[in-house]
Design a protein around this motif. Structure first.
Motif, PDB file in Angstrom:
ATOM      1  N   GLY A  95       0.829  -1.186   0.000  1.00 26.79           N
ATOM      2  CA  GLY A  95       0.000   0.000   0.000  1.00 26.79           C
ATOM      3  C   GLY A  95       0.867   1.241   0.000  1.00 26.79           C
ATOM      4  O   GLY A  95       2.100   1.168   0.012  1.00 26.79           O
ATOM      5  N   LEU A  96       0.248   2.403  -0.029  1.00 28.47           N
ATOM      6  CA  LEU A  96       0.988   3.665  -0.026  1.00 28.47           C
ATOM      7  C   LEU A  96       1.884   3.752   1.205  1.00 28.47           C
ATOM      8  O   LEU A  96       1.443   3.478   2.319  1.00 28.47           O
ATOM      9  CB  LEU A  96      -0.001   4.834  -0.030  1.00 28.47           C
ATOM     10  N   ALA A  97       3.162   4.131   1.004  1.00 28.93           N
ATOM     11  CA  ALA A  97       4.094   4.152   2.133  1.00 28.93           C
ATOM     12  C   ALA A  97       4.975   5.394   2.187  1.00 28.93           C
ATOM     13  O   ALA A  97       5.704   5.575   3.157  1.00 28.93           O
ATOM     14  CB  ALA A  97       4.984   2.899   2.092  1.00 28.93           C
ATOM     15  N   ASP A  98       4.921   6.247   1.186  1.00 26.02           N
ATOM     16  CA  ASP A  98       5.786   7.425   1.123  1.00 26.02           C
ATOM     17  C   ASP A  98       5.064   8.619   1.731  1.00 26.02           C
ATOM     18  O   ASP A  98       4.087   9.124   1.165  1.00 26.02           O
ATOM     19  CB  ASP A  98       6.140   7.702  -0.340  1.00 26.02           C
ATOM     20  N   PRO A  99       5.529   9.128   2.886  1.00 29.19           N
ATOM     21  CA  PRO A  99       4.822  10.241   3.537  1.00 29.19           C
ATOM     22  C   PRO A  99       4.780  11.513   2.699  1.00 29.19           C
ATOM     23  O   PRO A  99       3.782  12.231   2.699  1.00 29.19           O
ATOM     24  CB  PRO A  99       5.601  10.452   4.840  1.00 29.19           C
ATOM     25  N   ALA A 100       5.847  11.803   1.964  1.00 25.08           N
ATOM     26  CA  ALA A 100       5.871  13.016   1.148  1.00 25.08           C
ATOM     27  C   ALA A 100       4.859  12.909   0.006  1.00 25.08           C
ATOM     28  O   ALA A 100       4.142  13.874  -0.301  1.00 25.08           O
ATOM     29  CB  ALA A 100       7.277  13.257   0.596  1.00 25.08           C
ATOM     30  N   TYR A 101       4.804  11.739  -0.621  1.00 24.04           N
ATOM     31  CA  TYR A 101       3.849  11.564  -1.723  1.00 24.04           C
ATOM     32  C   TYR A 101       2.420  11.603  -1.200  1.00 24.04           C
ATOM     33  O   TYR A 101       1.525  12.193  -1.818  1.00 24.04           O
ATOM     34  CB  TYR A 101       4.107  10.237  -2.450  1.00 24.04           C
ATOM     35  N   ALA A 102       2.193  10.975  -0.037  1.00 21.38           N
ATOM     36  CA  ALA A 102       0.854  10.984   0.560  1.00 21.38           C
ATOM     37  C   ALA A 102       0.387  12.410   0.814  1.00 21.38           C
ATOM     38  O   ALA A 102      -0.763  12.762   0.523  1.00 21.38           O
ATOM     39  CB  ALA A 102       0.858  10.178   1.858  1.00 21.38           C
ATOM     40  N   ALA A 103       1.280  13.241   1.352  1.00 24.29           N
ATOM     41  CA  ALA A 103       0.922  14.616   1.675  1.00 24.29           C
ATOM     42  C   ALA A 103       0.677  15.459   0.430  1.00 24.29           C
ATOM     43  O   ALA A 103      -0.131  16.396   0.441  1.00 24.29           O
ATOM     44  CB  ALA A 103       2.022  15.246   2.519  1.00 24.29           C
ATOM     45  N   ALA A 104       1.347  15.117  -0.651  1.00 27.98           N
ATOM     46  CA  ALA A 104       1.224  15.909  -1.881  1.00 27.98           C
ATOM     47  C   ALA A 104       0.108  15.427  -2.796  1.00 27.98           C
ATOM     48  O   ALA A 104      -0.589  16.232  -3.420  1.00 27.98           O
ATOM     49  CB  ALA A 104       2.554  15.895  -2.642  1.00 27.98           C
ATOM     50  N   HIS A 105      -0.079  14.102  -2.875  1.00 24.00           N
ATOM     51  CA  HIS A 105      -0.973  13.552  -3.892  1.00 24.00           C
ATOM     52  C   HIS A 105      -1.999  12.552  -3.365  1.00 24.00           C
ATOM     53  O   HIS A 105      -2.788  12.033  -4.158  1.00 24.00           O
ATOM     54  CB  HIS A 105      -0.150  12.873  -4.989  1.00 24.00           C
ATOM     55  N   GLY A 106      -1.989  12.252  -2.079  1.00 22.52           N
ATOM     56  CA  GLY A 106      -2.916  11.251  -1.569  1.00 22.52           C
ATOM     57  C   GLY A 106      -2.673   9.908  -2.220  1.00 22.52           C
ATOM     58  O   GLY A 106      -1.545   9.422  -2.270  1.00 22.52           O
ATOM     59  N   TYR A 107      -3.736   9.314  -2.764  1.00 24.34           N
ATOM     60  CA  TYR A 107      -3.642   7.985  -3.385  1.00 24.34           C
ATOM     61  C   TYR A 107      -3.593   8.049  -4.911  1.00 24.34           C
ATOM     62  O   TYR A 107      -3.740   7.030  -5.582  1.00 24.34           O
ATOM     63  CB  TYR A 107      -4.833   7.124  -2.952  1.00 24.34           C
ATOM     64  N   ASP A 108      -3.373   9.236  -5.465  1.00 27.83           N
ATOM     65  CA  ASP A 108      -3.368   9.393  -6.918  1.00 27.83           C
ATOM     66  C   ASP A 108      -2.033   8.935  -7.494  1.00 27.83           C
ATOM     67  O   ASP A 108      -1.049   9.675  -7.485  1.00 27.83           O
ATOM     68  CB  ASP A 108      -3.633  10.856  -7.282  1.00 27.83           C
ATOM     69  N   LYS A 109      -2.004   7.710  -8.006  1.00 25.19           N
ATOM     70  CA  LYS A 109      -0.771   7.147  -8.550  1.00 25.19           C
ATOM     71  C   LYS A 109      -0.362   7.803  -9.868  1.00 25.19           C
ATOM     72  O   LYS A 109       0.778   7.651 -10.302  1.00 25.19           O
ATOM     73  CB  LYS A 109      -0.927   5.642  -8.771  1.00 25.19           C
ATOM     74  N   SER A 110      -1.292   8.494 -10.502  1.00 25.50           N
ATOM     75  CA  SER A 110      -0.985   9.085 -11.806  1.00 25.50           C
ATOM     76  C   SER A 110      -0.393  10.480 -11.693  1.00 25.50           C
ATOM     77  O   SER A 110      -0.031  11.085 -12.705  1.00 25.50           O
ATOM     78  CB  SER A 110      -2.256   9.158 -12.662  1.00 25.50           C
ATOM     79  N   ALA A 111      -0.292  11.020 -10.486  1.00 26.90           N
ATOM     80  CA  ALA A 111       0.219  12.381 -10.317  1.00 26.90           C
ATOM     81  C   ALA A 111       1.618  12.502 -10.912  1.00 26.90           C
ATOM     82  O   ALA A 111       2.489  11.669 -10.658  1.00 26.90           O
ATOM     83  CB  ALA A 111       0.245  12.754  -8.839  1.00 26.90           C
TER      84      ALA A 111
END
Length: 320
Positions: free
Chosen positions: A108-124
């Motif tokens: 599952g999502l594990a990168d705190p920086a990516y989570a804060a910037a893009h949530g669960y949007d893998k296409s960002a």
């Protein structure tokens, strides 16, 4: 409703490097198929830093894209033998979420920086370039590409699993005074790259073993325990009843806006809970142990698979 809660500050980098824990939650050992003993359990490793045994047999995204290009080149060369120009469809470049990180979403999502910037949007970050359309083929070119006569009845057209077998199979079709390969140029391109000889190991063999290891790890008591702790943490964060990191988006109804404010808030809590219970460190160690077991069990086939994979890379290099 989401409720905020204070988090413990992250441990200094030096502490994390030193805190390589020998698993106190070791299983019953490797004998009789019990839960394997674990090696070092790192504290909150980045997914990009995870090194798993099956990585040695699995293409990175960049390698996968390159192999797709090579396969297209082989198809083009085959079509040229019959007088047809075939450009193929250009593969996209490896960009966006998880590019260069093959394990980005393994747990599952594990990168705190990516989570804060893009949530669960893998296409960002990928953008949305228009996908080029597949080249239109004339009827005669389509016959050479597919190895099938349009409108012909009588069941499936002749085909072969490997290029070695294809030499003995008659497609029943000719073009430009030559026999069309079994399955057409489309299949020939695939066989030359992935199945040249009768001993060619199935392209999905390594993927299947990695999937099997992951399925086994999900049933392991140590993963079951850390998932329960993660779920409890999510409960306290206001996200009640989510038992698996793979269920967050669906359970919270985020499918239509995976990068919106609601998704970002949930993603930040999700990743924070993973870090609080060391989910990636523990699950990664368990996953590695099951992969090691399967690598040992299938050592002979994997050695052959690795040699054949290296041969594909050499073929790719020879094509420029």
């Amino acid at each position: 409703m989401h409720t905020s809660r204070r988090r413990r500050p992250a441990a200094p980098a030096g502490v994390l490097l030193a805190a390589v824990l020998l698993a106190g939650c070791a299983g019953t050992g490797d004998s009789a198929g019990g839960e394997p003993e674990l090696g070092p359990v790192e504290v909150n490793p980045a997914t990009a830093a995870l090194s798993l045994p099956m990585d040695a047999y699995t293409d990175t995204e960049a390698e996968r894209i390159r192999m797709g290009q090579v396969q297209q080149a082989l198809v083009s060369r085959c079509m040229a033998r019959y007088g047809f120009t075939y450009e193929g469809v250009r593969s996209a470049e490896a960009t966006g979420a998880g590019a260069g990180d093959r394990h980005a979403y393994l747990f599952g999502l594990a990168d705190p920086a990516y989570a804060a910037a893009h949530g669960y949007d893998k296409s960002a970050g990928r953008g949305s370039p228009a996908k080029p359309a597949a080249p239109q083929l004339s009827d005669s070119a389509n016959v050479v590409m597919t190895g099938e006569q349009q409108g012909a009845g009588g069941g499936a057209a002749p085909d072969a699993n490997t290029e070695e077998e294809a030499a003995q199979v008659d497609s029943g079709l000719t073009a430009a005074g030559q026999k069309v390969p079994a399955g057409g140029c489309g299949r020939e391109g695939y066989r030359k790259l992935y199945a040249p000889t009768k001993d060619s190991v199935d392209l999905l063999f390594a993927f299947g073993l990695a999937s099997e290891a992951h399925d086994r790890s999900r049933q392991d008591s140590r993963v079951v325990d850390v998932l329960a702790k993660w779920s409890s943490c999510m409960d306290k964060s206001g996200y009640v009843g989510i038992e698996s990191p793979y269920d967050v988006v669906e359970k919270l109804g985020l499918e239509s806006d995976m990068g919106g404010p609601k998704a970002v808030t949930a993603a930040k809590a999700d990743v924070a809970c993973k870090r609080e219970v060391n989910l990636v460190g523990i699950w990664g160690a368990v996953e590695k142990a099951y992969q090691e077991r399967l690598v040992e069990e299938h050592a002979e086939t994997l050695a052959l698979y690795k040699r054949q994979r290296e041969a594909r890379f050499k073929l790719a290099a020879s094509l420029g």
